[in-house]
Scaffold this motif. Structure first.
Motif, PDB file in Angstrom:
ATOM      1  N   ARG A   1      15.290   2.546   1.151  1.00 49.03           N
ATOM      2  CA  ARG A   1      15.167   3.824   0.440  1.00 49.03           C
ATOM      3  C   ARG A   1      15.278   3.593  -1.067  1.00 49.03           C
ATOM      4  O   ARG A   1      14.547   4.187  -1.849  1.00 49.03           O
ATOM      5  N   MET A   2      16.181   2.710  -1.472  1.00 48.48           N
ATOM      6  CA  MET A   2      16.317   2.385  -2.885  1.00 48.48           C
ATOM      7  C   MET A   2      15.072   1.659  -3.391  1.00 48.48           C
ATOM      8  O   MET A   2      14.584   1.917  -4.489  1.00 48.48           O
TER       9      MET A   2
ATOM     10  N   VAL B   1      12.391   2.581  -6.381  1.00 48.59           N
ATOM     11  CA  VAL B   1      11.923   1.645  -7.402  1.00 48.59           C
ATOM     12  C   VAL B   1      10.399   1.598  -7.413  1.00 48.59           C
ATOM     13  O   VAL B   1       9.768   1.563  -8.481  1.00 48.59           O
ATOM     14  N   CYS B   2       9.794   1.632  -6.221  1.00 49.44           N
ATOM     15  CA  CYS B   2       8.336   1.631  -6.136  1.00 49.44           C
ATOM     16  C   CYS B   2       7.744   2.892  -6.769  1.00 49.44           C
ATOM     17  O   CYS B   2       6.731   2.831  -7.469  1.00 49.44           O
ATOM     18  N   HIS B   3       8.378   4.028  -6.530  1.00 43.85           N
ATOM     19  CA  HIS B   3       7.931   5.272  -7.173  1.00 43.85           C
ATOM     20  C   HIS B   3       7.989   5.144  -8.692  1.00 43.85           C
ATOM     21  O   HIS B   3       7.067   5.558  -9.392  1.00 43.85           O
ATOM     22  N   ILE B   4       9.072   4.601  -9.183  1.00 39.35           N
ATOM     23  CA  ILE B   4       9.243   4.458 -10.627  1.00 39.35           C
ATOM     24  C   ILE B   4       8.196   3.512 -11.197  1.00 39.35           C
ATOM     25  O   ILE B   4       7.605   3.787 -12.246  1.00 39.35           O
ATOM     26  N   GLU B   5       7.938   2.410 -10.520  1.00 37.43           N
ATOM     27  CA  GLU B   5       6.919   1.471 -10.997  1.00 37.43           C
ATOM     28  C   GLU B   5       5.535   2.129 -10.974  1.00 37.43           C
ATOM     29  O   GLU B   5       4.741   1.949 -11.898  1.00 37.43           O
TER      30      GLU B   5
ATOM     31  N   ALA C   1       0.850  -1.187   0.000  1.00 36.25           N
ATOM     32  CA  ALA C   1       0.000   0.000   0.000  1.00 36.25           C
ATOM     33  C   ALA C   1       0.886   1.237   0.000  1.00 36.25           C
ATOM     34  O   ALA C   1       0.606   2.211  -0.668  1.00 36.25           O
ATOM     35  N   ASP C   2       1.957   1.198   0.771  1.00 38.33           N
ATOM     36  CA  ASP C   2       2.943   2.264   0.757  1.00 38.33           C
ATOM     37  C   ASP C   2       4.253   1.763   1.335  1.00 38.33           C
ATOM     38  O   ASP C   2       4.324   0.726   1.960  1.00 38.33           O
ATOM     39  N   VAL C   3       5.307   2.552   1.095  1.00 38.53           N
ATOM     40  CA  VAL C   3       6.658   2.174   1.479  1.00 38.53           C
ATOM     41  C   VAL C   3       7.328   3.392   2.074  1.00 38.53           C
ATOM     42  O   VAL C   3       7.125   4.508   1.599  1.00 38.53           O
ATOM     43  N   SER C   4       8.123   3.193   3.113  1.00 37.60           N
ATOM     44  CA  SER C   4       8.945   4.279   3.648  1.00 37.60           C
ATOM     45  C   SER C   4      10.249   3.679   4.130  1.00 37.60           C
ATOM     46  O   SER C   4      10.432   2.465   4.114  1.00 37.60           O
TER      47      SER C   4
END
Length: 140
Positions: free
Chosen positions: A93-94, A98-102, A29-32
């Protein structure tokens, strides 16, 4: 209580194995930097250990974490997973990037643009990378 880490939306499939007995594919759902939350079909007790595999390359990124919260929602159970291992923060963080890019690639596809992962990464980096790193908790 204020959130320690900024959360970012992402819809990345991962393998989640609570207490090493029941593997399921879930969607983030989200990542931090502090952890992630997933949507699961199953209730997972807070405090339970979980093994997480994130398929962003070969081999997949594997990490152990623990459930900090679990709440019933209309689409299943939203489960918050934390990772206490501080050296993992940079790797997470990396993965967050990657999640943002996807997510960017999926949004572009919804707009009728079929980008490869590489093209999506190049566009996302050009547009957002400069704003991505300034809010890290790492001090230089």
């Amino acid at each position: 209580m204020p959130r320690r880490f900024i959360r970012h939306p992402a819809a990345i499939p991962i393998q989640l194995t609570p207490n090493r007995y029941h593997e399921e594919t879930v969607v983030t759902a989200d990542v931090s930097a502090g952890g992630l939350s997933v949507v699961s079909d199953h209730m997972i007790e807070p405090g339970a250990g979980v093994d997480v595999k994130i398929y962003i390359g070969e081999p997949p990124f594997s990490i152990c974490g623990y459930v900090v919260w679990c709440r019933k929602e209309k689409d299943g159970f939203h489960v918050g997973i934390s990772f206490a291992d501080l050296p993992t923060a940079h790797t997470l963080r990396m993965i967050e990037q990657v999640c943002h890019i996807e997510q960017y690639r999926q949004d572009a596809f919804a707009e009728g643009r079929d980008l490869s992962q590489e093209d999506a990464a190049l566009e996302w980096i050009a547009k957002y990378a400069a704003h991505f790193y300034p809010h890290t908790d790492v001090k230089n």
